[in-house]
Structures are given as structure tokens and as C-alpha cells.
Design a protein around this motif. Sequence first.
Motif, PDB file in Angstrom:
ATOM      1  N   LEU A 151       0.831  -1.195   0.000  1.00 31.45           N
ATOM      2  CA  LEU A 151       0.000   0.000   0.000  1.00 31.45           C
ATOM      3  C   LEU A 151       0.868   1.248   0.000  1.00 31.45           C
ATOM      4  O   LEU A 151       1.944   1.267   0.611  1.00 31.45           O
ATOM      5  CB  LEU A 151      -0.907   0.029   1.233  1.00 31.45           C
ATOM      6  N   ASP A 152       0.377   2.289  -0.652  1.00 31.35           N
ATOM      7  CA  ASP A 152       1.052   3.591  -0.609  1.00 31.35           C
ATOM      8  C   ASP A 152       0.102   4.647  -1.148  1.00 31.35           C
ATOM      9  O   ASP A 152      -0.686   4.369  -2.064  1.00 31.35           O
ATOM     10  CB  ASP A 152       2.349   3.584  -1.435  1.00 31.35           C
ATOM     11  N   VAL A 153       0.195   5.843  -0.579  1.00 32.19           N
ATOM     12  CA  VAL A 153      -0.640   6.944  -1.062  1.00 32.19           C
ATOM     13  C   VAL A 153      -0.099   7.524  -2.357  1.00 32.19           C
ATOM     14  O   VAL A 153      -0.778   8.296  -3.032  1.00 32.19           O
ATOM     15  CB  VAL A 153      -0.733   8.050   0.005  1.00 32.19           C
ATOM     16  N   ALA A 154       1.134   7.175  -2.726  1.00 35.04           N
ATOM     17  CA  ALA A 154       1.728   7.671  -3.967  1.00 35.04           C
ATOM     18  C   ALA A 154       1.002   7.067  -5.175  1.00 35.04           C
ATOM     19  O   ALA A 154       0.375   6.004  -5.076  1.00 35.04           O
ATOM     20  CB  ALA A 154       3.212   7.319  -4.021  1.00 35.04           C
ATOM     21  N   PRO A 155       1.116   7.702  -6.326  1.00 36.76           N
ATOM     22  CA  PRO A 155       0.410   7.188  -7.507  1.00 36.76           C
ATOM     23  C   PRO A 155       1.060   5.970  -8.134  1.00 36.76           C
ATOM     24  O   PRO A 155       0.421   5.270  -8.923  1.00 36.76           O
ATOM     25  CB  PRO A 155       0.433   8.376  -8.474  1.00 36.76           C
ATOM     26  N   ARG A 156       2.337   5.678  -7.781  1.00 38.87           N
ATOM     27  CA  ARG A 156       3.005   4.534  -8.379  1.00 38.87           C
ATOM     28  C   ARG A 156       4.043   3.964  -7.424  1.00 38.87           C
ATOM     29  O   ARG A 156       4.453   4.613  -6.462  1.00 38.87           O
ATOM     30  CB  ARG A 156       3.667   4.917  -9.712  1.00 38.87           C
ATOM     31  N   VAL A 157       4.464   2.734  -7.713  1.00 36.95           N
ATOM     32  CA  VAL A 157       5.511   2.094  -6.934  1.00 36.95           C
ATOM     33  C   VAL A 157       6.838   2.825  -7.185  1.00 36.95           C
ATOM     34  O   VAL A 157       7.092   3.301  -8.297  1.00 36.95           O
ATOM     35  CB  VAL A 157       5.632   0.613  -7.336  1.00 36.95           C
TER      36      VAL A 157
ATOM     37  N   ARG B 237      -1.640  -1.761  -4.307  1.00 37.53           N
ATOM     38  CA  ARG B 237      -2.719  -0.775  -4.263  1.00 37.53           C
ATOM     39  C   ARG B 237      -2.123   0.611  -4.038  1.00 37.53           C
ATOM     40  O   ARG B 237      -1.727   0.954  -2.924  1.00 37.53           O
ATOM     41  CB  ARG B 237      -3.724  -1.100  -3.169  1.00 37.53           C
ATOM     42  N   MET B 238      -2.062   1.389  -5.098  1.00 37.22           N
ATOM     43  CA  MET B 238      -1.561   2.746  -4.996  1.00 37.22           C
ATOM     44  C   MET B 238      -2.715   3.699  -4.680  1.00 37.22           C
ATOM     45  O   MET B 238      -3.871   3.435  -4.999  1.00 37.22           O
ATOM     46  CB  MET B 238      -0.880   3.149  -6.293  1.00 37.22           C
ATOM     47  N   GLY B 239      -2.386   4.805  -4.033  1.00 35.24           N
ATOM     48  CA  GLY B 239      -3.417   5.741  -3.604  1.00 35.24           C
ATOM     49  C   GLY B 239      -4.222   5.246  -2.422  1.00 35.24           C
ATOM     50  O   GLY B 239      -5.281   5.787  -2.118  1.00 35.24           O
ATOM     51  N   THR B 240      -3.713   4.230  -1.736  1.00 39.31           N
ATOM     52  CA  THR B 240      -4.417   3.626  -0.597  1.00 39.31           C
ATOM     53  C   THR B 240      -3.440   3.425   0.548  1.00 39.31           C
ATOM     54  O   THR B 240      -2.281   3.071   0.330  1.00 39.31           O
ATOM     55  CB  THR B 240      -5.031   2.269  -0.989  1.00 39.31           C
ATOM     56  N   SER B 241      -3.904   3.660   1.750  1.00 39.33           N
ATOM     57  CA  SER B 241      -3.066   3.435   2.917  1.00 39.33           C
ATOM     58  C   SER B 241      -3.933   2.894   4.056  1.00 39.33           C
ATOM     59  O   SER B 241      -5.082   2.501   3.843  1.00 39.33           O
ATOM     60  CB  SER B 241      -2.357   4.722   3.335  1.00 39.33           C
ATOM     61  N   VAL B 242      -3.375   2.876   5.241  1.00 35.19           N
ATOM     62  CA  VAL B 242      -4.062   2.361   6.421  1.00 35.19           C
ATOM     63  C   VAL B 242      -4.720   3.513   7.171  1.00 35.19           C
ATOM     64  O   VAL B 242      -4.070   4.519   7.463  1.00 35.19           O
ATOM     65  CB  VAL B 242      -3.080   1.611   7.344  1.00 35.19           C
ATOM     66  N   LYS B 243      -5.987   3.349   7.479  1.00 35.88           N
ATOM     67  CA  LYS B 243      -6.728   4.339   8.261  1.00 35.88           C
ATOM     68  C   LYS B 243      -6.701   4.012   9.743  1.00 35.88           C
ATOM     69  O   LYS B 243      -6.670   4.906  10.588  1.00 35.88           O
ATOM     70  CB  LYS B 243      -8.174   4.408   7.765  1.00 35.88           C
ATOM     71  N   GLU B 244      -6.710   2.732  10.063  1.00 40.39           N
ATOM     72  CA  GLU B 244      -6.670   2.291  11.457  1.00 40.39           C
ATOM     73  C   GLU B 244      -6.150   0.867  11.509  1.00 40.39           C
ATOM     74  O   GLU B 244      -6.448   0.049  10.627  1.00 40.39           O
ATOM     75  CB  GLU B 244      -8.058   2.362  12.094  1.00 40.39           C
ATOM     76  N   ALA B 245      -5.370   0.577  12.530  1.00 40.94           N
ATOM     77  CA  ALA B 245      -4.845  -0.774  12.739  1.00 40.94           C
ATOM     78  C   ALA B 245      -5.423  -1.340  14.029  1.00 40.94           C
ATOM     79  O   ALA B 245      -5.498  -0.645  15.049  1.00 40.94           O
ATOM     80  CB  ALA B 245      -3.322  -0.751  12.826  1.00 40.94           C
ATOM     81  N   THR B 246      -5.847  -2.589  13.984  1.00 38.71           N
ATOM     82  CA  THR B 246      -6.403  -3.269  15.142  1.00 38.71           C
ATOM     83  C   THR B 246      -5.709  -4.609  15.315  1.00 38.71           C
ATOM     84  O   THR B 246      -4.885  -5.016  14.493  1.00 38.71           O
ATOM     85  CB  THR B 246      -7.916  -3.491  14.987  1.00 38.71           C
ATOM     86  N   HIS B 247      -6.089  -5.297  16.397  1.00 42.00           N
ATOM     87  CA  HIS B 247      -5.510  -6.616  16.655  1.00 42.00           C
ATOM     88  C   HIS B 247      -5.863  -7.609  15.560  1.00 42.00           C
ATOM     89  O   HIS B 247      -5.082  -8.508  15.234  1.00 42.00           O
ATOM     90  CB  HIS B 247      -5.998  -7.121  18.014  1.00 42.00           C
ATOM     91  N   ASP B 248      -7.038  -7.473  14.963  1.00 45.43           N
ATOM     92  CA  ASP B 248      -7.515  -8.452  13.989  1.00 45.43           C
ATOM     93  C   ASP B 248      -7.273  -8.049  12.540  1.00 45.43           C
ATOM     94  O   ASP B 248      -7.543  -8.840  11.638  1.00 45.43           O
ATOM     95  CB  ASP B 248      -9.018  -8.684  14.183  1.00 45.43           C
ATOM     96  N   GLY B 249      -6.808  -6.827  12.295  1.00 46.35           N
ATOM     97  CA  GLY B 249      -6.575  -6.427  10.918  1.00 46.35           C
ATOM     98  C   GLY B 249      -6.420  -4.926  10.794  1.00 46.35           C
ATOM     99  O   GLY B 249      -6.184  -4.212  11.777  1.00 46.35           O
ATOM    100  N   VAL B 250      -6.576  -4.430   9.555  1.00 45.34           N
ATOM    101  CA  VAL B 250      -6.413  -3.006   9.281  1.00 45.34           C
ATOM    102  C   VAL B 250      -7.613  -2.505   8.489  1.00 45.34           C
ATOM    103  O   VAL B 250      -8.203  -3.234   7.685  1.00 45.34           O
ATOM    104  CB  VAL B 250      -5.116  -2.728   8.499  1.00 45.34           C
ATOM    105  N   VAL B 251      -7.960  -1.256   8.745  1.00 45.27           N
ATOM    106  CA  VAL B 251      -8.991  -0.573   7.970  1.00 45.27           C
ATOM    107  C   VAL B 251      -8.286   0.331   6.965  1.00 45.27           C
ATOM    108  O   VAL B 251      -7.472   1.180   7.353  1.00 45.27           O
ATOM    109  CB  VAL B 251      -9.924   0.252   8.879  1.00 45.27           C
ATOM    110  N   LEU B 252      -8.566   0.149   5.690  1.00 46.29           N
ATOM    111  CA  LEU B 252      -7.913   0.938   4.656  1.00 46.29           C
ATOM    112  C   LEU B 252      -8.622   2.279   4.475  1.00 46.29           C
ATOM    113  O   LEU B 252      -9.758   2.475   4.922  1.00 46.29           O
ATOM    114  CB  LEU B 252      -7.894   0.158   3.347  1.00 46.29           C
ATOM    115  N   THR B 253      -7.954   3.185   3.805  1.00 44.95           N
ATOM    116  CA  THR B 253      -8.531   4.507   3.587  1.00 44.95           C
ATOM    117  C   THR B 253      -9.739   4.474   2.672  1.00 44.95           C
ATOM    118  O   THR B 253     -10.530   5.420   2.660  1.00 44.95           O
ATOM    119  CB  THR B 253      -7.472   5.452   3.002  1.00 44.95           C
TER     120      THR B 253
END
Length: 631
Positions: free
Chosen positions: A203-209, A233-249
Motif C-alpha cells: 500500500l502507498d498513497v503515492a500514484p506509483r511504486v 494498491r496505490m493511492g491507498t493506505s491504512v486508516k486504522e490498525a487493530t488486533h484483527d486487521g487493518v482498515v484501509l482509507t
Amino acid sequence: MSRPRILIVGAGFAGYRTARTLSRLTRGRAHITLLNPTDYFLYLPLLPQVAAGVLEPRRVTVSLSDSLPDVRLVLGEADRIDLDERMLHYTGPEGEGGTLAYDRLVLAAGSVNKLLPIPGVAEHAHGFRGLPEALYLRDHVTRQVELAASSDDPGTCAARCTFVVVGAGYTGTEVAAHGQMFTDAQVRKHPLRQGMRPRWMLLDVAPRVLPEMDERLSATADRVLRQRGVDVRMGTSVKEATHDGVVLTDGEFVATRTLVWCVGVRPDPLVESLGLPMEKGRLLVDPHLQVPGRPELFACGDVAAVPDLENPGSCTPMTAQHAWRHGKIAAENVAASLGLGGSRKPYRHRDLGFVVDLGGAKAAANPLGVILSGVPAGAVTRGYHLAAMPGNRVRVAADWLLDAVLPRQAVQLGLVRSWSVPLDTSSPEVARVPGGPGKRQEAGARSGPGAALAADTDDGGTGAGPDRYRPPDEPAKGQPGSGATQVRPGSGAAEPRSEPETAKGRPAAGSGSGRGQLRSESETAKGRPAAGAAGAAAAVRAADEPAKNQPGGEPARNQPGGEPARNQPGGEPARNQPGGEPARNQPQSPEKQPAPGTPPGQPPPAPHPAPGPVKRTDVPDDPDDSTKGDS
């Protein structure tokens, strides 16, 4: 005339090159001291191969003592610098404090993980800046695949085999590329449920690797990753991290047990305490790597904002390539300032190209501007690393050859646990140790500051059971005391205190103790108060809650006022001792069982004296018995 004293802080790319070049230039005409938390130089670009099992850990390390014979190595971490007195205060690996005087100081402390204000990241993510983090990731990934293979629940299996990497720069791209190959090789030996395979997400908020590289190299890396099965997945990052997983933006929830944080780095917080002009957290220097107004102070590497003479108005990026060349110029200018070398030189460097190792024979490279991919890029990339490494070239080449013809050994060594490698740390090169000076972490969260074991020991975490590890606060079975370290009264041994109680080498407020104590790194950055509500809250908790074995805190076992030790006056009596539990096969004490016919509520009659002493048969005569000699 006494020889000048040159002090170098940090043995990364910049610090190591500075020390090596100064040793050659001065030829014994100066005292050169190198302060570093570890006794090795770490070749960071090959760290993803350590995490993937391609290289053994020692292959990417170079002994400082062996490769710098004319340089004095001091193990420790810098706490503060007194610029006017030209004195540096540091804390050693066992908590002892010390000072180092200097005539010339070179700051090359490097960088640490970059944190973002995202809920749960500090507690559930791990960085990738040091050897302990690479070793932890290799063990953790291996464990997740093995647990997934034995799981009967499809949801649990999928979560354990989903690995999320945040940050598509050099490090994140290489970690995802090598990681997918590593787990694919593992599942061939430990097949997963029907239709399942390991899933790596980048994941990265940038438009490309690889946004900092040429677009053609970026396209090559993106293609290789997708062909290998990495979910890019470009243009996407983590909004919240939990014990069971992550919520993406984008709102999607991804069940996972692994979050690798590779979003970038920030300069070591040490430079912030100097009160000198800064540029985005980096110390401002002139083109000669000298701090304006401070002729004795030089800075290079990631902590220095070095003007880029090839691109006026900008500073050189925080890359190993620039840091390595900073070190050479800094050494030459330090020697020149002492009259031990030639004239001063400005730093000027034109990039010769970049290389990115994508695992196997795949890579992306543009040496001298020539775009390469596939096998040619792989050959150039490995050739560049062998040429750039200051040692271990034959061993690295041998490991590459063996990896090409033999299967990798995917085993858990269990040497580094999640709480040992918190994300929020000013020393990612050092693993935290239970009971060590400034290294103990609270047991409550999966990782990060105050990291805990839960994620490594319960079924919902990253381990295999609750008995795999004893928390630092739990005493060893059969040993007195309640702390991570037990010290017998009168032994004279120092009492290590946990990081949340004190700052490095300085007494905590209200402690009433003159000993050097250590605060947690979530509260401080090498002896400085942390900013933000989290650091303030942790500091308040540390001040309000007295430390164990400290005045006002919970008394330690076997200490005056605490729970008395067994076999001690007022404590639980030992077996076969007067007033204690009788030995086996002996009549039970009257206090335990009333004599027949004794009315209820009446004291039992006194027992008849034994005809002779009872020989102890159930307690070994062990001179090291922990119950002896503690009174």
C-alpha cells in the motif's frame, strides 16, 4: 603536544565511512572514538534478504573492531551533548552512564522509523530499520504460515496468510517482493486449505511504486510484483490498525496478523536537543558539512540537511548512497580543520543510478541512466551490492549460490519477540530485553511502545500458546522476587529499572533515588520529553505509579516490608522445619489435624516429642538453593 580528540556518533553508512577515512588520513595523529549501540556496521540494502531467509544475519554485518583497528569503539547511546563544554553524555548497554570529551564532533546518528498519527499503528505495526526487526519478521511470517496450515477455520487461515506492507519505496517494495517468494516456498511444504495461497499487499498513497525513481523502473517493479501475486494498491493506505486487521482509507477491512511499516524514516531525535537551526528535522549544515557558527561540529547522513549543489535550493535525500559519500567528505574536512589533511571540500555528487532487488533473478536498475530489467538488472544489482559492501563479500556470494540450488530453511528461532522491536523507538538497531536497562516493555499490547505478548501467545495473535513465554514481570519459578531481575539483599548488584520509570541516565522526578534510571522511548527520545498526548499520558502514569522495589511502590519479595521469603522469619515455613509442613511419611502436625476425641473449638494437646531428629529426605542439599542465604 596532545593529539586532538575526534568523536563520531553513529556507525551507519555516514559514520562508518567517516571513521574509516579519518583513520587513514590521520595515521595515529588523532584520537578517534566511535560511539554506537552495536559493535557492527549494518548493510541495510540487504536486510530484506535476511527477512526472507536468503542471507544469514551476520552476512550483512561488519565488525567495527576488526575493520576499524585504529578507532576506539564505545558501546552506548548518546543522551545529550553539551556544546559549550564540548562534552557528550551517553548511556552504555548495561545502563551505566559515561561522558566523552572531544575537539571535533561528527554527528552521524542516522534515522528511525517515521510515525504517522494513525490509530493503532504504534501498537500493531513493526518497522524495518534494524537487524532485530528483520529477524522478528522472518520468525513471525514463518509462524503464521505454519499456524495457518494447521488451522481448521478458513477465516483464521486467510488472516494469518495475509501480510500488509505500507510504503512502496525501496524498502517496502523489496520486502513485499521477497516476502511473496518466501511464503510461496513455505506453502509448498505446508499446503494451505484448498484454493488458498499467501497474500502480500503493498500500500502507498503515492500514484506509483517507487515514486522517487524513473517511471520506467517503477513500471518494471510494478509488473514483477503483480506477476508474482502481490496485491499492489496505490493511492491507498491504512486508516486504522487493530488486533484483527487493518482498515484501509477506502473503507475496506483486511483481516491480517502482520503489518510492516515502511513509510519512510525521520532523523534521529538526538539532533533536536541541540537547539540549532533545523530543516525538516535535520540539522542545517553548509556544503562542507559543518554547522554554521560551530567550527567543531560536523553532521552528515540522515541527520544533516546538506545543500545539493547539483540541484540548488534543495537538500540531498536521505539515502544510503548519499550518506556513504557524506562520510568521506566529512572526514576530509575534519582532518583539514585540524591541520592533518588537505584543504576543505564541498559535497557534490551526481547520482549514478539506482538498483532495486526484487528477489530471485528479478530486479530493476538504471546504472549510468541505462534502464535494465530481468536477469541483467539482477546481475548488476548483486554486483553493485558486493562492490559496495565493506566486508563479507565471499560469504554473501556463497549464500546467494546456496540459495539458488538449495531450499531455504524456514524455521522459527524465537530469538526476537514482538515486544522486543517496538515501532516507536529511537534505537531500532537494538532489541529490547526483559529486565535490561531501559529495555523492558510493558505487557499489554501486541507491539510498539509498551508492547506485549498477547499477539504472540494467544490464538488470535502471532504465537502458538500461552506458555511459550513468561512476561518480564513474572518471576521465574522457584526464584524469589517479583521483578524481571532478582537481586539478593547485600549482593551489591544494581537494580535495573524499567523504562517507564526513569529517563536515560537521569533520576525520575520524585523518585528520590540518585541512581541512573531509564524512561520508555514512547515517553522520551534519548533523554528528551516526548511531544503529544500519548507521551504526556505515559509520563504521568510513570510518575504516579511507583516502581516495584522503589520507595512507595509494591515491596519486592524477600525485601523488608514485602512478602517474606519462605524459610524466613514471618514467612511461609519450609517443609520439615519447625512449624512447617511435615515431611512425607511423617505424622501430620497437630496444627493441621486435631487429635481424635478432641472437642471442637478446643486446642489440641501438645504432641509428644519425637525420639530423635527427622532426617530430611524431600529437600535436596543444594548449595545454590534460592531459599538459602537470603535472610
